[in-house]
Structure formats: C-alpha cells, structure tokens
Write a protein that holds these residues in place. Structure first.
Motif, mmCIF file in Angstrom:
data_model
loop_
_atom_site.group_PDB
_atom_site.id
_atom_site.type_symbol
_atom_site.label_atom_id
_atom_site.label_comp_id
_atom_site.label_asym_id
_atom_site.label_seq_id
_atom_site.Cartn_x
_atom_site.Cartn_y
_atom_site.Cartn_z
ATOM 1 N N VAL A 207 0.850 -1.182 0.000
ATOM 2 C CA VAL A 207 0.000 0.000 0.000
ATOM 3 C C VAL A 207 0.889 1.236 0.000
ATOM 4 O O VAL A 207 2.036 1.189 0.474
ATOM 5 N N CYS A 208 0.377 2.330 -0.532
ATOM 6 C CA CYS A 208 1.100 3.599 -0.480
ATOM 7 C C CYS A 208 0.777 4.277 0.856
ATOM 8 O O CYS A 208 -0.373 4.264 1.298
ATOM 9 N N PRO A 209 1.754 4.858 1.526
ATOM 10 C CA PRO A 209 1.474 5.534 2.790
ATOM 11 C C PRO A 209 0.748 6.866 2.631
ATOM 12 O O PRO A 209 0.411 7.509 3.623
ATOM 13 N N GLU A 210 0.508 7.278 1.389
ATOM 14 C CA GLU A 210 -0.255 8.506 1.137
ATOM 15 C C GLU A 210 -1.703 8.141 0.828
ATOM 16 O O GLU A 210 -1.989 7.064 0.301
ATOM 17 N N ILE A 211 -2.616 9.042 1.137
ATOM 18 C CA ILE A 211 -4.034 8.801 0.892
ATOM 19 C C ILE A 211 -4.464 9.270 -0.495
ATOM 20 O O ILE A 211 -5.246 8.623 -1.179
ATOM 21 N N LYS A 212 -3.951 10.400 -0.935
ATOM 22 C CA LYS A 212 -4.303 10.908 -2.265
ATOM 23 C C LYS A 212 -3.219 11.870 -2.729
ATOM 24 O O LYS A 212 -2.355 12.280 -1.955
ATOM 25 N N ARG B 287 10.224 -5.853 -1.701
ATOM 26 C CA ARG B 287 9.918 -4.415 -1.734
ATOM 27 C C ARG B 287 11.085 -3.619 -1.164
ATOM 28 O O ARG B 287 11.408 -2.529 -1.654
ATOM 29 N N ARG B 288 11.746 -4.163 -0.170
ATOM 30 C CA ARG B 288 12.889 -3.474 0.421
ATOM 31 C C ARG B 288 14.066 -3.442 -0.559
ATOM 32 O O ARG B 288 14.695 -2.398 -0.766
ATOM 33 N N VAL B 289 14.372 -4.607 -1.143
ATOM 34 C CA VAL B 289 15.587 -4.738 -1.955
ATOM 35 C C VAL B 289 15.376 -4.264 -3.385
ATOM 36 O O VAL B 289 16.156 -3.460 -3.909
ATOM 37 N N ILE B 290 14.331 -4.743 -4.056
ATOM 38 C CA ILE B 290 14.131 -4.433 -5.474
ATOM 39 C C ILE B 290 13.572 -3.025 -5.674
ATOM 40 O O ILE B 290 14.005 -2.287 -6.563
ATOM 41 N N PHE B 291 12.625 -2.651 -4.808
ATOM 42 C CA PHE B 291 11.952 -1.362 -4.996
ATOM 43 C C PHE B 291 12.466 -0.274 -4.056
ATOM 44 O O PHE B 291 11.985 0.854 -4.082
ATOM 45 N N GLY B 292 13.417 -0.614 -3.223
ATOM 46 C CA GLY B 292 14.081 0.389 -2.402
ATOM 47 C C GLY B 292 13.243 1.002 -1.295
ATOM 48 O O GLY B 292 13.506 2.137 -0.876
ATOM 49 N N GLU B 293 12.235 0.288 -0.819
ATOM 50 C CA GLU B 293 11.401 0.837 0.260
ATOM 51 C C GLU B 293 12.177 0.841 1.577
ATOM 52 O O GLU B 293 12.699 -0.183 2.013
ATOM 53 N N SER B 294 12.246 1.991 2.208
ATOM 54 C CA SER B 294 13.005 2.161 3.447
ATOM 55 C C SER B 294 12.163 1.778 4.658
ATOM 56 O O SER B 294 10.939 1.616 4.569
ATOM 57 N N ASP B 295 12.828 1.663 5.797
ATOM 58 C CA ASP B 295 12.105 1.378 7.041
ATOM 59 C C ASP B 295 11.090 2.479 7.338
ATOM 60 O O ASP B 295 10.002 2.204 7.850
ATOM 61 N N VAL C 273 -2.136 -5.008 9.318
ATOM 62 C CA VAL C 273 -0.918 -5.092 8.522
ATOM 63 C C VAL C 273 -0.072 -6.280 8.957
ATOM 64 O O VAL C 273 0.004 -6.615 10.144
ATOM 65 N N MET C 274 0.540 -6.923 7.972
ATOM 66 C CA MET C 274 1.521 -7.960 8.249
ATOM 67 C C MET C 274 2.884 -7.386 7.918
ATOM 68 O O MET C 274 3.220 -7.179 6.746
ATOM 69 N N LEU C 275 3.659 -7.096 8.938
ATOM 70 C CA LEU C 275 4.982 -6.498 8.768
ATOM 71 C C LEU C 275 6.019 -7.608 8.568
ATOM 72 O O LEU C 275 6.187 -8.473 9.430
ATOM 73 N N CYS C 276 6.705 -7.561 7.432
ATOM 74 C CA CYS C 276 7.699 -8.576 7.095
ATOM 75 C C CYS C 276 9.095 -8.105 7.497
ATOM 76 O O CYS C 276 9.470 -6.965 7.218
ATOM 77 N N ILE C 277 9.846 -8.999 8.118
ATOM 78 C CA ILE C 277 11.206 -8.686 8.533
ATOM 79 C C ILE C 277 12.099 -9.887 8.215
ATOM 80 O O ILE C 277 11.607 -10.989 7.998
ATOM 81 N N ALA D 91 -3.004 -6.058 4.594
ATOM 82 C CA ALA D 91 -2.024 -5.749 3.554
ATOM 83 C C ALA D 91 -0.625 -6.061 4.084
ATOM 84 O O ALA D 91 -0.374 -5.985 5.291
ATOM 85 N N LEU D 92 0.261 -6.431 3.177
ATOM 86 C CA LEU D 92 1.657 -6.658 3.534
ATOM 87 C C LEU D 92 2.412 -5.333 3.586
ATOM 88 O O LEU D 92 2.056 -4.372 2.897
ATOM 89 N N ALA D 93 3.458 -5.309 4.372
ATOM 90 C CA ALA D 93 4.384 -4.172 4.393
ATOM 91 C C ALA D 93 5.766 -4.703 4.721
ATOM 92 O O ALA D 93 5.915 -5.571 5.587
ATOM 93 N N GLY D 94 6.766 -4.211 3.996
ATOM 94 C CA GLY D 94 8.143 -4.559 4.336
ATOM 95 C C GLY D 94 8.658 -5.862 3.767
ATOM 96 O O GLY D 94 9.722 -6.342 4.206
ATOM 97 N N HIS D 95 7.957 -6.458 2.793
ATOM 98 C CA HIS D 95 8.493 -7.684 2.219
ATOM 99 C C HIS D 95 9.883 -7.413 1.657
ATOM 100 O O HIS D 95 10.166 -6.342 1.128
ATOM 101 N N SER D 96 10.772 -8.393 1.767
ATOM 102 C CA SER D 96 12.166 -8.179 1.359
ATOM 103 C C SER D 96 12.293 -7.754 -0.103
ATOM 104 O O SER D 96 13.196 -6.998 -0.464
#
Length: 311
Positions: free
Chosen positions: A125-130, A157-165, A182-186, A150-155
């Motif tokens: 999910v995007c952390p922005e609403i609109k 997304r972290r590695v390929i798409f560069g999503e930060s903590d 939310v299911m936070l992946c670590i 919704a998932l958040a933090g899958h590896s």
C-alpha cells in the motif's frame, strides 16, 4: 579435680573451622531475611527474555497466508486458483485464519471466488491517501473494496523497490489509521545470518517498522519473519533455527510493549514453506503461522499447508 562437665580444649584448626561455620550461618540468615522482604516469589521467575510461550498457552490463533507476488498472469487463472484454495478450507481444517495476498488487479475477483472462507489482502500500500503519486494504491482505496489486510516490508519491496524502514512504517501507520491490519515482514540476508546478525537486523526492522504504533493498536499487527536467504531459494530454516529467531523477535516485542502484547502477537514464518516442512514449523511454540510464496500458487500444496498437522 574439676566438678561438672569439662570444657574440651580445641585446637587452632578446630577454632578456625568453628568461626567459618558461624560466618556461613550468619550469611544464610542474612540471605533468608532478604528473601522475606520480597513481595512474592518473583525472585525465582526466569528473566522475561527467557520466558517460553506456546500457541496453546497464549491462545494465539494460527495464521496461514499466501503471497502470490507477480502471479498468476490472467484474471481467469486468479479466479480458479482462489476458488480451488478456498475449497481446501473445510470444517475439519485447523482453527486458523487464512489469507491470500494478491495483485491489486485481482483483489475483487479473488474475493468473489473465495467467498468468506479466507481473507483476500493486498501485497502492499502507499502511505499517502491521495495526490500526485502515479501508480500508487492507497489504504482508503483498498478499504473501499473490503480489504482488511495488507503486507508491508516484504524483502522484495525493500531490496528491489528500495522501500526504506521509514516508508514501511508509514504504510503500517496508514493502514492502522484506516482501521485495517498489517503484516509487517522482517528478515536478514544470508550474509547477515552467517555473521549471527539475524537478531540485530530483526530488532532494527521491528523497532523502525512499528514506530508510533501503540500497544492498543498491536492487535492489528502480525509479524512475518522471512529470512531473505530462504525466499524462493528452496532453502528452509530448520524448525529449530526458525523457532530461535521467532523467540528472539518475541523478546524484542516484549521489550517494546511488555508481556501481554508480546504473548498475543502472531509471528509467522516465511521462506520456501512446503507441505513437507509446514508440520515441523507449526509444532514450534513461537511459530504462529506461515507466509507462503511459491506453494500458494498450487492449490493442492497450499491446501496441505492450510491443513497442517502438529501431532
């Protein structure tokens, strides 16, 4: 001649031993007096970090979930797969939550196909609403479709798409703000695991990912521990290795939120989970479910995982 009992004459060695015995008795009395001052038997309880919990003891409901990633390729395939997986959830199945995290474009079709036998969630999910965020999908958009997870933090997304903590934390906060879960992946990389850094890596990702989430809001959070070296590689952490890291993660949650939250939060294992490995994993006291990748694209395999056996 002396009258009465004669007082025996002791050697210096005997005198020294007697003095030592007296000191030992005094120390014992002092220790006992300190114990009497304690409010309870808490002095004999193991430190929090060493406490062991079990699913049956704490009442954590198992959670079996599948992550379809960039699969399948057509709507018709998604509809059939969701229906076939839903059919494996029967009254004889373990009392567990079941969820499928699917590509955005298949969410509604999968929901209709699966019915009420399982949750259909989003892979992110995007952390922005609109606003001007081309290609993004907001929590409110997902909520309008009836999405609860919704998932958040899958590896990936972290590695390929560069999503930060920080970005991942924003996702978690926004989902919870909307009354969703939310299911936070670590998880650590293979290099980090080989350097015994699984604990520190998970600690950083947990603390940053959960920043700003209150104890009361933790009922909307599940954690998925996924060692990066086991995702899509066919390598699976042994049940003992997985249990060790899960216990560490629960200890981190205990430090962050206290016993009650740590004991109620579900921690799932992910990383090449198969029908052959699921039973051993689910038998571990701190493993509360699975986040399954490749096997969730095969209804028969995923159905066996849903219907895991621990006895």
């Amino acid at each position: 001649m002396a009258h009465g009992h004669e007082v025996p004459v002791r050697s210096k060695k005997q005198e020294a031993k007697a003095a030592s015995d007296c000191r030992s008795v005094s120390k014992m009395k002092f220790s006992l007096s300190l114990l009497c001052l304690l409010p309870s038997t808490s002095a004999f309880i193991l430190p929090q970090a060493e406490k062991v919990s079990t699913t049956s003891l704490w009442g954590r409901k198992p959670f079996i979930s599948g992550n379809w990633k960039l699969n399948p390729q057509t709507r018709d395939e998604a509809v059939k797969l969701a229906a076939d997986i839903a059919a494996t959830v029967t009254p004889e199945s373990p009392d567990a939550d079941v969820a499928l995290f699917v590509p955005y474009v298949f969410i509604e079709a999968a929901q209709k196909s699966a019915g009420d036998r399982l949750f259909v969630g989003a892979e992110g999910v995007c952390p922005e609403i609109k606003g001007a965020f081309t290609g993004a999908v907001s929590a409110t958009m997902l909520k309008s479709l009836g999405v609860q997870w919704a998932l958040a933090g899958h590896s990936e997304r972290r590695v390929i798409f560069g999503e930060s903590d920080e970005y991942i934390n924003g996702q978690c906060l926004k989902l919870i703000e909307q009354g969703m879960s939310v299911m936070l992946c670590i998880g650590e990389s293979e290099a980090e695991y080989e350097q015994n850094l699984a604990g520190p890596v998970c600690a950083v990702q947990l603390r940053k990912g959960l920043a700003g989430i209150t104890a009361e809001q933790m009922s909307r959070v599940a954690i998925a521990y996924e060692p990066v070296w086991a995702i899509g590689t066919g390598k699976v952490a042994t049940p003992e290795i997985a249990q060790s890291v899960h216990a560490t993660c629960r200890g981190i949650l205990r430090d962050m939120y206290g016993d009650a939250i740590a004991d109620q939060t579900r921690i799932l294992y992910g990383g090449s989970v198969t029908p052959e490995s699921v039973d051993g994993l689910m038998a571990q006291p701190d493993i509360d479910g699975a986040l399954v990748g490749g096997a969730s694209l095969d209804a028969a395999k995923f159905g066996r995982i849903i219907n895991f056996q621990t006895a």
